[in-house]
Design an enzyme around this catalytic site. Structure first.
Site, PDB file in Angstrom:
ATOM      1  N   GLY A  46      -2.506  -4.857  -7.333  1.00 42.18           N
ATOM      2  CA  GLY A  46      -1.600  -5.523  -6.260  1.00 42.18           C
ATOM      3  C   GLY A  46      -1.717  -5.152  -4.771  1.00 42.18           C
ATOM      4  O   GLY A  46      -2.947  -4.350  -4.705  1.00 42.18           O
ATOM      5  N   ASN A  47      -1.393  -5.845  -3.882  1.00 46.52           N
ATOM      6  CA  ASN A  47      -1.431  -5.355  -2.548  1.00 46.52           C
ATOM      7  C   ASN A  47      -0.440  -5.958  -1.578  1.00 46.52           C
ATOM      8  O   ASN A  47       0.483  -6.894  -1.968  1.00 46.52           O
ATOM      9  CB  ASN A  47      -2.812  -5.879  -2.129  1.00 46.52           C
ATOM     10  CG  ASN A  47      -3.169  -7.393  -2.772  1.00 46.52           C
ATOM     11  OD1 ASN A  47      -2.700  -8.359  -2.408  1.00 46.52           O
ATOM     12  ND2 ASN A  47      -4.114  -6.969  -3.629  1.00 46.52           N
ATOM     13  N   GLY A  62      -8.588   0.303  -3.082  1.00 48.25           N
ATOM     14  CA  GLY A  62      -8.956   1.151  -4.234  1.00 48.25           C
ATOM     15  C   GLY A  62      -8.282   2.455  -3.949  1.00 48.25           C
ATOM     16  O   GLY A  62      -8.904   3.569  -4.335  1.00 48.25           O
ATOM     17  N   SER A  90      -9.083  -6.418  -1.352  1.00 46.24           N
ATOM     18  CA  SER A  90      -9.829  -7.322  -1.641  1.00 46.24           C
ATOM     19  C   SER A  90      -9.161  -8.656  -1.484  1.00 46.24           C
ATOM     20  O   SER A  90      -9.861  -9.779  -1.410  1.00 46.24           O
ATOM     21  CB  SER A  90     -10.653  -7.327  -2.908  1.00 46.24           C
ATOM     22  OG  SER A  90      -9.509  -7.168  -4.016  1.00 46.24           O
ATOM     23  N   GLU A  91      -7.985  -8.821  -1.574  1.00 48.98           N
ATOM     24  CA  GLU A  91      -7.015 -10.026  -1.613  1.00 48.98           C
ATOM     25  C   GLU A  91      -6.552 -10.369  -0.309  1.00 48.98           C
ATOM     26  O   GLU A  91      -5.687 -11.297  -0.049  1.00 48.98           O
ATOM     27  CB  GLU A  91      -5.818  -9.771  -2.422  1.00 48.98           C
ATOM     28  CG  GLU A  91      -6.205  -9.754  -3.851  1.00 48.98           C
ATOM     29  CD  GLU A  91      -6.809 -11.039  -4.621  1.00 48.98           C
ATOM     30  OE1 GLU A  91      -7.340 -11.782  -4.043  1.00 48.98           O
ATOM     31  OE2 GLU A  91      -6.881 -10.991  -5.703  1.00 48.98           O
ATOM     32  N   HIS A 109       2.149  -9.080  -3.243  1.00 44.38           N
ATOM     33  CA  HIS A 109       1.336  -9.575  -4.522  1.00 44.38           C
ATOM     34  C   HIS A 109       1.333  -8.279  -5.793  1.00 44.38           C
ATOM     35  O   HIS A 109       0.991  -7.390  -5.482  1.00 44.38           O
ATOM     36  CB  HIS A 109      -0.210  -9.544  -4.073  1.00 44.38           C
ATOM     37  CG  HIS A 109      -0.994  -9.983  -5.406  1.00 44.38           C
ATOM     38  ND1 HIS A 109      -0.719 -10.363  -6.547  1.00 44.38           N
ATOM     39  CD2 HIS A 109      -2.137  -9.348  -5.679  1.00 44.38           C
ATOM     40  CE1 HIS A 109      -1.841 -10.377  -7.473  1.00 44.38           C
ATOM     41  NE2 HIS A 109      -2.631  -9.894  -6.896  1.00 44.38           N
ATOM     42  N   HIS A 111       1.137  -7.174 -10.046  1.00 41.45           N
ATOM     43  CA  HIS A 111       0.697  -7.593 -11.341  1.00 41.45           C
ATOM     44  C   HIS A 111       1.781  -7.271 -12.496  1.00 41.45           C
ATOM     45  O   HIS A 111       1.493  -6.620 -13.463  1.00 41.45           O
ATOM     46  CB  HIS A 111      -0.453  -6.663 -11.576  1.00 41.45           C
ATOM     47  CG  HIS A 111      -1.688  -7.147 -10.796  1.00 41.45           C
ATOM     48  ND1 HIS A 111      -3.124  -6.750 -11.109  1.00 41.45           N
ATOM     49  CD2 HIS A 111      -1.950  -7.857  -9.885  1.00 41.45           C
ATOM     50  CE1 HIS A 111      -3.862  -7.152 -10.207  1.00 41.45           C
ATOM     51  NE2 HIS A 111      -3.233  -7.825  -9.435  1.00 41.45           N
ATOM     52  N   HIS A 171      -3.078 -13.260 -13.889  1.00 42.31           N
ATOM     53  CA  HIS A 171      -3.372 -12.425 -12.710  1.00 42.31           C
ATOM     54  C   HIS A 171      -2.230 -11.594 -12.399  1.00 42.31           C
ATOM     55  O   HIS A 171      -1.869 -10.441 -12.438  1.00 42.31           O
ATOM     56  CB  HIS A 171      -3.955 -13.092 -11.570  1.00 42.31           C
ATOM     57  CG  HIS A 171      -4.418 -12.461 -10.465  1.00 42.31           C
ATOM     58  ND1 HIS A 171      -5.283 -12.659  -9.767  1.00 42.31           N
ATOM     59  CD2 HIS A 171      -3.988 -10.891 -10.162  1.00 42.31           C
ATOM     60  CE1 HIS A 171      -5.511 -11.552  -8.808  1.00 42.31           C
ATOM     61  NE2 HIS A 171      -4.660 -10.634  -8.987  1.00 42.31           N
TER      62      HIS A 171
END
Length: 224
Positions: A46-47, A62, A90-91, A109, A111, A171
């Site tokens: 997530g982010n 990370g 990365s998102e 975002h 999961h 996802h």
């Protein structure tokens, strides 16, 4: 045509901009810790991001949420320019796509287990509860694309049209809002709606609200 916000941005002092960015970074830290505490992410999944003016504060890639400090939060321009901090999630392209196509001030975002599970079997989350209208309508499922790619960002952007939240196939879920709290509440609501649908399916054949019933909800919400 003049930008109505240009005058206010021009009058904004460097101190105010610094303070606003510091608040955005802290909000990213706080949102990430809420995701972990509420079980909506596992590990570094997530982010989150928060926009302030022409800048976006994004959770770093990370790192466990419990370890993230404001110094680790990445700062990007709306065009993706890296302006310091940690290595951005990365998102980040997904977040920037949301800011480019909506009036979002924050994006979350996650999961969540139910969101991820439902995303594998539905094209649209069935309207088993009228709360779907708090998201602009039943959340659509963005077709699968590899994480962190422009293809995924475009898929999610399309799924969000007319909505404030969407599922991401195989996802998770994404939601945005006019504030960090609103974005988080909507992301949490998606998980609850998915959990309700999954529970209802186990009991039998869920009744889904029709268009007329959902339209009545919208009218009722406008009265309150």
């Amino acid at each position: 045509m003049n930008d109505p916000g240009s005058a206010s941005r021009a009058q904004r002092s460097p101190r105010a901009e610094t303070s606003s960015l510091a608040a955005a970074k802290q909000a990213v830290v706080d949102l990430g810790r809420r995701l972990a505490a509420d079980g909506l992410v596992v590990g570094t999944a997530g982010n989150v991001s928060v926009r302030t003016g022409e800048l976006v504060a994004v959770s770093p890639s990370g790192m466990p949420y419990r370890d993230i400090t404001t110094e680790d939060v990445a700062v990007l321009g709306l065009d993706g320019t890296d302006l310091g901090g940690g290595r951005p999630s990365s998102e980040a392209p997904l977040h920037l796509a949301v800011y480019a196509s909506t009036d979002a001030a924050a994006v979350v975002h996650h999961h969540g287990l139910h969101s991820a599970a439902v995303s594998t079997v539905c094209d649209v989350l069935p309207a088993v509860h009228y709360y779907v209208m708090k998201l602009g309508g039943p959340p659509r499922v963005a077709p699968y694309a590899t994480y962190g790619t422009p293809e995924l960002a475009a898929s999610v952007e399309a799924a969000l049209a007319g909505r404030t939240a969407a599922l991401m196939q195989s996802h998770g879920a994404v939601a945005y809002g006019a504030s960090p709290d609103e974005a988080y509440d909507r992301a949490e609501l998606v998980e609850w709606l998915c959990a309700m649908w999954a529970a209802a399916v186990r009991l039998g054949d869920p009744r889904v609200l029709d268009d007329a019933e959902l339209a009545a909800v919208v009218r009722r919400m406008g009265e309150s």
